[in-house]
Write a protein that holds these residues in place. Structure first.
Motif, PDB file in Angstrom:
ATOM      1  N   ILE A 151       8.337  10.062   0.972  1.00  0.00           N
ATOM      2  CA  ILE A 151       7.383  11.149   0.703  1.00  0.00           C
ATOM      3  C   ILE A 151       5.945  10.163   0.830  1.00  0.00           C
ATOM      4  N   LEU A 152       6.061   9.295   0.075  1.00  0.00           N
ATOM      5  CA  LEU A 152       5.191   8.270  -0.217  1.00  0.00           C
ATOM      6  C   LEU A 152       5.272   6.987   0.507  1.00  0.00           C
ATOM      7  N   ALA A 153       4.859   6.642   1.631  1.00  0.00           N
ATOM      8  CA  ALA A 153       5.322   5.594   2.223  1.00  0.00           C
ATOM      9  C   ALA A 153       4.570   4.063   1.856  1.00  0.00           C
ATOM     10  N   GLY A 154       5.547   2.926   1.767  1.00  0.00           N
ATOM     11  CA  GLY A 154       4.858   1.910   1.247  1.00  0.00           C
ATOM     12  C   GLY A 154       4.671   0.589   2.479  1.00  0.00           C
ATOM     13  N   ARG A 155       3.608   0.369   2.750  1.00  0.00           N
ATOM     14  CA  ARG A 155       3.615  -0.315   3.833  1.00  0.00           C
ATOM     15  C   ARG A 155       3.215  -1.909   3.177  1.00  0.00           C
ATOM     16  N   ILE A 156       3.813  -2.743   3.855  1.00  0.00           N
ATOM     17  CA  ILE A 156       3.805  -3.906   3.199  1.00  0.00           C
ATOM     18  C   ILE A 156       3.331  -5.096   4.186  1.00  0.00           C
ATOM     19  N   GLY A 157       2.198  -5.832   3.649  1.00  0.00           N
ATOM     20  CA  GLY A 157       1.557  -6.969   4.477  1.00  0.00           C
ATOM     21  C   GLY A 157       1.677  -8.198   3.665  1.00  0.00           C
ATOM     22  N   PHE A 158       1.738  -9.006   4.724  1.00  0.00           N
ATOM     23  CA  PHE A 158       1.584 -10.702   3.983  1.00  0.00           C
ATOM     24  C   PHE A 158       0.301 -11.152   4.397  1.00  0.00           C
ATOM     25  N   MET A 210      -4.732  -2.136   8.711  1.00  0.00           N
ATOM     26  CA  MET A 210      -3.955  -3.635   8.057  1.00  0.00           C
ATOM     27  C   MET A 210      -3.590  -4.689   9.081  1.00  0.00           C
ATOM     28  N   GLU A 211      -3.182  -4.406  10.190  1.00  0.00           N
ATOM     29  CA  GLU A 211      -3.096  -5.438  11.051  1.00  0.00           C
ATOM     30  C   GLU A 211      -4.216  -5.984  11.732  1.00  0.00           C
ATOM     31  N   GLU A 212      -5.250  -5.096  12.166  1.00  0.00           N
ATOM     32  CA  GLU A 212      -6.457  -5.500  12.554  1.00  0.00           C
ATOM     33  C   GLU A 212      -7.386  -6.408  11.558  1.00  0.00           C
ATOM     34  N   VAL A 213      -7.047  -6.002  10.212  1.00  0.00           N
ATOM     35  CA  VAL A 213      -7.934  -6.960   9.298  1.00  0.00           C
ATOM     36  C   VAL A 213      -7.179  -8.346   9.126  1.00  0.00           C
ATOM     37  N   GLY A 214      -5.793  -8.471   9.355  1.00  0.00           N
ATOM     38  CA  GLY A 214      -5.227  -9.806   9.542  1.00  0.00           C
ATOM     39  C   GLY A 214      -3.752  -9.898   8.825  1.00  0.00           C
ATOM     40  N   PHE A 215      -3.505  -8.695   8.266  1.00  0.00           N
ATOM     41  CA  PHE A 215      -2.114  -8.654   7.505  1.00  0.00           C
ATOM     42  C   PHE A 215      -0.947  -8.929   8.509  1.00  0.00           C
ATOM     43  N   GLU A 216       0.248  -9.603   8.110  1.00  0.00           N
ATOM     44  CA  GLU A 216       1.238  -9.807   9.068  1.00  0.00           C
ATOM     45  C   GLU A 216       2.253  -8.664   8.386  1.00  0.00           C
ATOM     46  N   MET A 217       2.470  -7.583   8.984  1.00  0.00           N
ATOM     47  CA  MET A 217       3.040  -6.221   8.639  1.00  0.00           C
ATOM     48  C   MET A 217       4.565  -6.513   8.504  1.00  0.00           C
ATOM     49  N   SER A 218       5.337  -6.042   7.563  1.00  0.00           N
ATOM     50  CA  SER A 218       6.516  -5.790   7.468  1.00  0.00           C
ATOM     51  C   SER A 218       7.019  -4.400   8.323  1.00  0.00           C
ATOM     52  N   PRO A 219       8.180  -4.446   9.028  1.00  0.00           N
ATOM     53  CA  PRO A 219       8.358  -2.974   9.338  1.00  0.00           C
ATOM     54  C   PRO A 219       8.707  -1.959   8.190  1.00  0.00           C
ATOM     55  N   TYR A 220       8.330  -0.704   8.630  1.00  0.00           N
ATOM     56  CA  TYR A 220       8.600   0.204   7.498  1.00  0.00           C
ATOM     57  C   TYR A 220       9.174   1.575   8.111  1.00  0.00           C
ATOM     58  N   ASP A 221       9.966   2.073   7.300  1.00  0.00           N
ATOM     59  CA  ASP A 221      10.218   3.706   8.012  1.00  0.00           C
ATOM     60  C   ASP A 221       9.729   4.806   7.270  1.00  0.00           C
ATOM     61  N   PRO A 222       8.725   5.113   7.581  1.00  0.00           N
ATOM     62  CA  PRO A 222       7.961   6.322   6.657  1.00  0.00           C
ATOM     63  C   PRO A 222       8.653   7.716   6.488  1.00  0.00           C
ATOM     64  N   SER A 223       9.560   7.698   7.409  1.00  0.00           N
ATOM     65  CA  SER A 223      10.588   9.126   7.506  1.00  0.00           C
ATOM     66  C   SER A 223      11.318   9.028   6.196  1.00  0.00           C
ATOM     67  N   LYS A 224      11.559   7.828   5.669  1.00  0.00           N
ATOM     68  CA  LYS A 224      12.512   7.918   4.243  1.00  0.00           C
ATOM     69  C   LYS A 224      11.667   8.273   3.228  1.00  0.00           C
ATOM     70  N   LEU A 245       1.051  -1.206   0.077  1.00  0.00           N
ATOM     71  CA  LEU A 245       0.138  -0.138  -0.133  1.00  0.00           C
ATOM     72  C   LEU A 245       0.777   1.146   0.088  1.00  0.00           C
ATOM     73  N   ILE A 246       1.021   1.708  -1.146  1.00  0.00           N
ATOM     74  CA  ILE A 246       2.000   3.102  -1.414  1.00  0.00           C
ATOM     75  C   ILE A 246       0.996   4.111  -1.259  1.00  0.00           C
ATOM     76  N   ASP A 247       1.324   5.039  -0.256  1.00  0.00           N
ATOM     77  CA  ASP A 247       0.309   6.444   0.124  1.00  0.00           C
ATOM     78  C   ASP A 247       1.252   7.132   0.969  1.00  0.00           C
ATOM     79  N   PHE A 248       0.546   8.252   1.392  1.00  0.00           N
ATOM     80  CA  PHE A 248       1.003   9.248   2.398  1.00  0.00           C
ATOM     81  C   PHE A 248       1.239   8.709   3.574  1.00  0.00           C
ATOM     82  N   PRO A 249       2.050   9.075   4.657  1.00  0.00           N
ATOM     83  CA  PRO A 249       2.459   8.541   5.845  1.00  0.00           C
ATOM     84  C   PRO A 249       1.254   8.990   6.863  1.00  0.00           C
TER      85      PRO A 249
END
Lengths: 363, 113
Positions: A352-359, A336-350, A295-299
């Motif tokens: 402008i558009l942060a990619g959250r990755i869930g499995f 995303m976590e509540e829905v049931g995704f297993e989340m990868s850590p991400y660093d939104p400070s890096k 999910l690529i979008d704003f932090p």
């Protein structure tokens, strides 16, 4: 086969954008694009420092605090330099849409005929339903684009050329989409047979994914028939076998466990939070166990200081993004976590558009 | 906190940009109009300069010129390169002073990202 030649009557601009209808329009838009780059983008850093100084002088803390954003707005928008910056931003936005719309509209019949012709040829396919019911939230004129994505027959072309100008050249030759696609999560066991691009609009991300996974079956879906029609024509021009279909991301017409990768590039801030939750549930359903969702979008607001919140929300207003403030406040990674995704850590400070990755978990 | 958030969102709807049509950022809307007018005049001036340069290029190579070549043709790559450079210089020179208050008058070309 190639796209109808009427599409490219004056050739191409910066990749596969059809050139505007006249040299006059091209020159006008060159000016607008440069003015955006020089008077807005190049000013972001100094204007940010200036704004932070004003906030600091007024005793305002820079700690993330979404509840005080309006105080920052009231304080900063008393300043004439900042009023000028935002006036210029809005005027240039209105100018580039007016020129692009008028220029494309001059040869509307030819362009629509070219899109009709493209439907009959491949590679790839396009499917849409003229009686499709468009949800009300999808009818707003986001980005203040004339007619919006769903109601204007030329919306795909408008959006694609508008993105070129809005991004100040960064989207030329699909560079920005390629950069974003390179951050997409690789599914567990590395097998990638099927990919889904949610809210694909002009299909630029779908094509970038096809470049990375040329043997995968790629699908792009969008609420707008006009968008998928243009996305198909655009993919034909690049000779990509991609299937585009008009479909709601919150009502996916695909089997359970069908896709290895699902991507949503800048979709979530364009929909209400209640719809986001439905999209996430549907995404989890169609992903196979171990499949990745990016999910690529704003932090979210928990990671943004007061000035960044101010800047983002002024931008939401000036760029016609009614659901963006609600999206950044929702901190979607928590949903995303509540829905049931297993989340990868991400660093939104890096980003402008942060990619959250869930499995999708294996069980 | 929930109530505060929803109040915030309602307040954001009051920002100038959320208004359709012709939002104003200054208390005196004449200032808004004057800024828009200067930008529009700059764009139209550039259209004329671009057209003139295109005419000059065609006439330097051929004895006649057609309206269609001006309307739908494109200048040579070399001229386009010169025009791109000149356009940026004009924008910097004319509009850069707007930001001089905070030292941002020296504008450098950067992309959006």
């Amino acid at each position: 086969m190639a796209t109808n030649e009427a599409f490219y009557k004056r050739g191409k601009t910066a990749g596969v954008f059809p050139s505007l209808s006249s040299r006059r329009d091209e020159a006008y838009m060159n000016f607008i694009e440069d003015a955006r780059n020089l008077l807005l983008h190049a000013q972001q850093k100094p204007i940010g420092e200036y704004s932070k100084l004003l906030l600091n002088n007024a005793g305002k803390s820079m700690e993330p605090d979404p509840s005080s954003t309006m105080e920052a707005v009231e304080l900063l928008m008393k300043d004439n330099v900042l009023k000028t910056y935002y006036r210029i931003k809005r005027t240039l936005q209105e100018s580039f849409w007016e020129c692009t719309y008028n220029s494309l509209n001059m040869r509307k019949n030819d362009l629509l005929q070219a899109l009709d012709d493209a439907e009959k040829i491949g590679p790839g396919s396009v499917t849409y339903d003229p009686s499709f019911s468009i949800p009300e939230y999808a009818t707003s004129e986001i980005h203040i684009q004339p007619g919006g994505n769903a109601n204007e027959p030329l919306s795909g072309l408008l959006y694609d050329y508008g993105s070129k100008v809005f991004m100040g050249g960064a989207a030329d030759n699909d560079m920005f989409a390629d950069m974003q696609a390179s951050t997409v999560g690789v599914p567990k066991n590395n097998k990638v047979n099927r990919i889904l691009d949610l809210g694909c609009s002009a299909g630029v991300t779908s094509s970038a994914l096809k470049r990375i996974y040329p043997d995968a079956e790629v699908w792009g879906i969008d609420v707008s028939s006009h968008m998928v029609r243009y996305a198909h024509a655009r993919a034909i021009e690049q000779n990509y076998d991609i299937n585009f279909k008009q479909m709601l991301a919150e009502e996916l017409n695909f089997d359970n466990n069908h896709f290895d990768i699902v991507v949503a590039n800048l979709l979530f801030h364009e929909v209400p939070v209640s719809v986001s939750k439905k999209i996430l549930s549907e995404t989890l359903r169609v992903l196979r166990p171990g499949g990745s969702f990016t999910l690529i979008d704003f932090p979210g607001d928990k990671t943004r200081d007061v000035y960044t919140m101010f800047f983002g929300e002024m931008d939401a207003a000036d760029n016609g993004e009614p659901f963006l403030p609600g999206f950044v406040r929702s901190n979607v990674e928590e949903i995303m976590e509540e829905v049931g995704f297993e989340m990868s850590p991400y660093d939104p400070s890096k980003f402008i558009l942060a990619g959250r990755i869930g499995f999708k978990p294996n069980n | 906190m929930t109530d505060k958030k929803s109040n915030d969102l309602e307040d954001l709807g009051k920002l100038p940009g959320f208004k359709r049509g012709n939002p104003t950022y200054f208390e005196n809307e004449v200032i808004d109009h004057l800024i828009s007018i200067t930008l529009e005049l700059g764009a139209e001036l550039w259209v004329v300069k671009d057209r003139l340069a295109h005419v000059e290029e065609i006439l330097s190579e051929e004895n006649e010129i057609s309206l269609s070549s001006l309307r739908t043709g494109k200048p040579s790559d070399l001229l386009q390169e010169q025009l791109d450079k000149e356009r940026k210089e004009i924008i910097k020179r004319i509009y850069g002073r707007l930001y001089s208050k905070y030292g941002g008058e020296t504008v450098d070309e950067k992309s959006a990202i």
